[in-house]
Motif scaffolding. Structure first.
Motif, PDB file in Angstrom:
ATOM      1  N   ASP A 164       0.811  -1.221   0.000  1.00  0.00           N
ATOM      2  CA  ASP A 164       0.000   0.000   0.000  1.00  0.00           C
ATOM      3  C   ASP A 164       0.845   1.271   0.000  1.00  0.00           C
ATOM      4  OD1 ASP A 164      -2.305  -1.500   0.071  1.00  0.00           O
ATOM      5  OD2 ASP A 164      -2.428  -1.503   2.253  1.00  0.00           O
ATOM      6  N   LEU A 165       2.093   1.159  -0.391  1.00  0.00           N
ATOM      7  CA  LEU A 165       2.981   2.323  -0.337  1.00  0.00           C
ATOM      8  C   LEU A 165       3.894   2.326  -1.561  1.00  0.00           C
ATOM      9  CD1 LEU A 165       3.670   4.731   1.542  1.00  0.00           C
ATOM     10  CD2 LEU A 165       5.488   3.314   2.515  1.00  0.00           C
ATOM     11  N   LYS A 166       3.682   3.304  -2.436  1.00  0.00           N
ATOM     12  CA  LYS A 166       4.511   3.440  -3.634  1.00  0.00           C
ATOM     13  C   LYS A 166       5.497   4.591  -3.430  1.00  0.00           C
ATOM     14  CE  LYS A 166       2.660   2.879  -7.711  1.00  0.00           C
ATOM     15  NZ  LYS A 166       1.919   3.111  -8.980  1.00  0.00           N
ATOM     16  N   GLN A 167       6.767   4.288  -3.585  1.00  0.00           N
ATOM     17  CA  GLN A 167       7.815   5.290  -3.438  1.00  0.00           C
ATOM     18  C   GLN A 167       8.674   5.328  -4.702  1.00  0.00           C
ATOM     19  OE1 GLN A 167       9.921   4.086   0.135  1.00  0.00           O
ATOM     20  NE2 GLN A 167       8.321   4.858   1.511  1.00  0.00           N
ATOM     21  N   VAL A 168       9.639   6.252  -4.715  1.00  0.00           N
ATOM     22  CA  VAL A 168      10.597   6.319  -5.819  1.00  0.00           C
ATOM     23  C   VAL A 168      12.001   6.329  -5.245  1.00  0.00           C
ATOM     24  CG1 VAL A 168       9.057   7.472  -7.451  1.00  0.00           C
ATOM     25  CG2 VAL A 168      10.480   8.853  -5.907  1.00  0.00           C
ATOM     26  N   SER A 169      12.950   6.041  -6.112  1.00  0.00           N
ATOM     27  CA  SER A 169      14.358   6.021  -5.711  1.00  0.00           C
ATOM     28  C   SER A 169      14.854   7.434  -5.416  1.00  0.00           C
ATOM     29  CB  SER A 169      15.190   5.381  -6.819  1.00  0.00           C
ATOM     30  OG  SER A 169      14.960   6.046  -8.056  1.00  0.00           O
ATOM     31  N   LYS A 170      16.078   7.540  -4.919  1.00  0.00           N
ATOM     32  CA  LYS A 170      16.637   8.831  -4.548  1.00  0.00           C
ATOM     33  C   LYS A 170      16.660   9.773  -5.753  1.00  0.00           C
ATOM     34  CE  LYS A 170      19.545   7.326  -0.685  1.00  0.00           C
ATOM     35  NZ  LYS A 170      20.927   7.274  -0.135  1.00  0.00           N
ATOM     36  N   PHE A 171      16.460  11.037  -5.465  1.00  0.00           N
ATOM     37  CA  PHE A 171      16.427  12.036  -6.529  1.00  0.00           C
ATOM     38  C   PHE A 171      17.262  13.246  -6.120  1.00  0.00           C
ATOM     39  CE2 PHE A 171      12.852  12.799  -3.689  1.00  0.00           C
ATOM     40  CZ  PHE A 171      12.943  14.153  -3.419  1.00  0.00           C
ATOM     41  N   GLU A 172      17.603  14.070  -7.092  1.00  0.00           N
ATOM     42  CA  GLU A 172      18.354  15.290  -6.827  1.00  0.00           C
ATOM     43  C   GLU A 172      17.378  16.412  -6.494  1.00  0.00           C
ATOM     44  OE1 GLU A 172      21.495  18.342  -9.064  1.00  0.00           O
ATOM     45  OE2 GLU A 172      21.067  16.362  -9.930  1.00  0.00           O
ATOM     46  N   ALA A 173      17.546  17.000  -5.337  1.00  0.00           N
ATOM     47  CA  ALA A 173      16.606  18.024  -4.865  1.00  0.00           C
ATOM     48  C   ALA A 173      16.929  19.389  -5.471  1.00  0.00           C
ATOM     49  CB  ALA A 173      16.643  18.111  -3.347  1.00  0.00           C
ATOM     50  N   ILE A 174      15.882  20.076  -5.938  1.00  0.00           N
ATOM     51  CA  ILE A 174      16.036  21.468  -6.360  1.00  0.00           C
ATOM     52  C   ILE A 174      15.486  22.410  -5.290  1.00  0.00           C
ATOM     53  CG2 ILE A 174      16.082  20.985  -8.834  1.00  0.00           C
ATOM     54  CD1 ILE A 174      13.133  21.596  -8.985  1.00  0.00           C
ATOM     55  N   ILE A 175      14.700  21.848  -4.369  1.00  0.00           N
ATOM     56  CA  ILE A 175      14.303  22.543  -3.135  1.00  0.00           C
ATOM     57  C   ILE A 175      14.686  21.632  -1.981  1.00  0.00           C
ATOM     58  CG2 ILE A 175      12.364  23.286  -1.695  1.00  0.00           C
ATOM     59  CD1 ILE A 175      10.921  24.217  -4.167  1.00  0.00           C
ATOM     60  N   ASP A 176      15.403  22.157  -1.015  1.00  0.00           N
ATOM     61  CA  ASP A 176      15.790  21.410   0.181  1.00  0.00           C
ATOM     62  C   ASP A 176      15.743  22.398   1.339  1.00  0.00           C
ATOM     63  OD1 ASP A 176      16.861  19.860   2.188  1.00  0.00           O
ATOM     64  OD2 ASP A 176      18.479  19.028   0.960  1.00  0.00           O
TER      65      ASP A 176
END
Length: 384
Positions: A164-176
């Motif tokens: 019941d939980l869909k996630q994605v792999s690590k990404f490069e943040a443009i807002i942090d």
């Protein structure tokens, strides 16, 4: 706190729509000054104990194993002091102050808004990095949260740490950034994002309705069936001699396409479909049908009291279509209008509380009285 005003700074709604809406994310620090939570964590937990309200808790243990539990909940003590988040859908349907959070976003048509989801997170609580298929404004309430938002990236991998939980792999943040009470984050569709609570914190997520073409066609077909329309058969009385019986010609394809689109070209029927579809709620409402039906005489008795307030049910969806036949749509139901009832309908569509004096100004017209008693008897509006 004046929630009606959004501090745009150097921006404006026009600039936002032109440069950011469905294009790139945006963080506005202190968009709302002196912001206070519209609902407490305890009240939110109370809603999560109700069976008709959609809720879930997302947690992660010391082994980085994710768990999703669906409400209604009876007890929260098992989750401890850290690493979990409670999410409750459509809180605006049950909390008038939460519904009022929608007011600053009136520069976008109200039919586009789906609901206000409210989350309470303990330290290190979150749902993991993920994508949404719709726009979202997130108002930071009490507490602090670290938000990372990236740009669309087709190389991201979909992860399913729990069914019941869909996630994605690590990404490069443009807002942090770390958000605090009153900060506003806008995230367009398909932008990966991850919010992790630094301390006990509350977030108010205003999600938008974005029907897929599949959903629209499916619902339109259902309406054709419900109205016994679209039963006529394809015909081709001007059929020319076929040169190759195994071919489906360009002319045949265009004729079939035009035949399928005939129903969409019936403007009155399409208007009725789209008005009903876009105002149909996706979550439970607290419909308040009166014990005794209100008629014209009963309404007169009610209006003899000077301090009566007529209120819409919280979270109600309403809209007016002015094209073919001016019609008010509330919660998927249609109410035909004319010049006499248009002004009252506009108040109803805007969901403005109506005083006794205001209602009296309309009831000299029988059609207005009928419109008002109709929505009262359906439980969409109530007398406070």
């Amino acid at each position: 706190m004046n929630i009606d005003s959004l501090n745009w700074g150097d921006l404006s709604p026009e600039i936002f729509l032109a440069q950011y809406w469905q294009k790139k994310p945006l963080l506005i620090k202190q968009a709302f000054t002196n912001f206070e939570d519209s609902i407490t964590a305890d009240e939110l937990a109370g809603l999560a104990m109700e069976g008709e309200i959609e809720s879930r808790i997302v947690s992660v243990n010391s082994k980085a194993e994710w768990q999703v539990d669906h409400g209604p909940f009876e007890d929260f003590s098992q989750y401890g002091e850290t690493d979990w988040t409670l999410l409750v859908q459509a809180v605006n349907n049950w909390s008038r102050p939460t519904h009022d959070l929608l007011a600053p976003f009136a520069f976008i048509p109200s039919w586009r808004i789906d609901d206000v989801m409210v989350s309470f997170s303990t330290p290190n609580g979150g749902v993991g990095a993920h994508l949404d298929q719709y726009d979202v404004f997130i108002i930071q309430g009490s507490g602090k949260r670290r938000w990372q938002v990236g740009a669309p990236d087709s190389s991201l991998t979909t992860l399913l740490p729990h069914p019941d939980l869909k996630q994605v792999s690590k990404f490069e943040a443009i807002i942090d950034e770390i958000t605090q009470a009153g900060d506003l984050l806008y995230i367009p569709p398909n932008h990966p994002h991850n919010g992790v609570s630094i301390e006990n914190s509350v977030n108010f997520s205003i999600g938008f309705q974005a029907p897929s073409s599949q959903e629209l066609w499916s619902s339109f077909a259902d309406k054709l069936i419900d109205n016994n329309l679209g039963e006529q058969r394809f015909s081709d009385p001007e059929r020319a001699l076929s040169q190759a019986s195994f071919n489906i010609t360009q002319h045949d394809k265009q004729q079939l396409k035009a035949f399928m689109l005939q129903q969409l070209d019936q403007e009155g029927f399409y208007e009725q479909f789209i008005g009903q579809y876009l105002t149909q709620g996706h979550h439970a409402l607290e419909i308040l049908v009166p014990v005794n039906e209100i008629d014209e005489e009963k309404l007169k008795d009610i209006l003899s009291e000077p301090d009566i307030l007529f209120m819409p049910v919280s979270g109600l969806k309403a809209a007016i279509i002015n094209d073919n036949q001016t019609t008010l749509y509330i919660n998927g139901e249609s109410f035909a209008l004319d010049n006499n009832t248009l002004e009252l309908a506009q108040h109803l569509a805007q969901q403005e509380p109506l005083t006794t004096q205001k209602v009296k100004s309309f009831t000299h017209c029988l059609k207005n009285t009928q419109l008002l008693t109709n929505v009262l008897n359906k439980g969409y509006w109530y007398i406070e």
